[in-house]
Design a protein around this motif. Sequence first.
Motif: not given
Length: 78
Positions: A22, A52, A55-56, A58-60, A62-63, A66
């Motif tokens: 990340v 873009k 950024e997508e 990064i979202t994945a 981060r999930a 978790k």
Amino acid sequence: MAYNRPNPDDRSDNVEKLQDMVQNTIANIEEAHETMQFSSPEEREKIEAKNKRREEAITAMRAEIKDEAAAREHGYQQ
């Protein structure tokens, strides 16, 4: 004939690896923003599209961080 056995699933450092990924991706986005000022309009468009996608990603990631953290907390199931 010898058979190759797969390596055991070692998830012990996945959270840290994902966090590094990340951070590296964020650094790449920032570098791309800096280079955009010297780019042609066509190149700017390509950079924006790539950022873009970053950024997508990064979202994945981060999930997934978790999920991995929860798995670590509850003990890994193999």
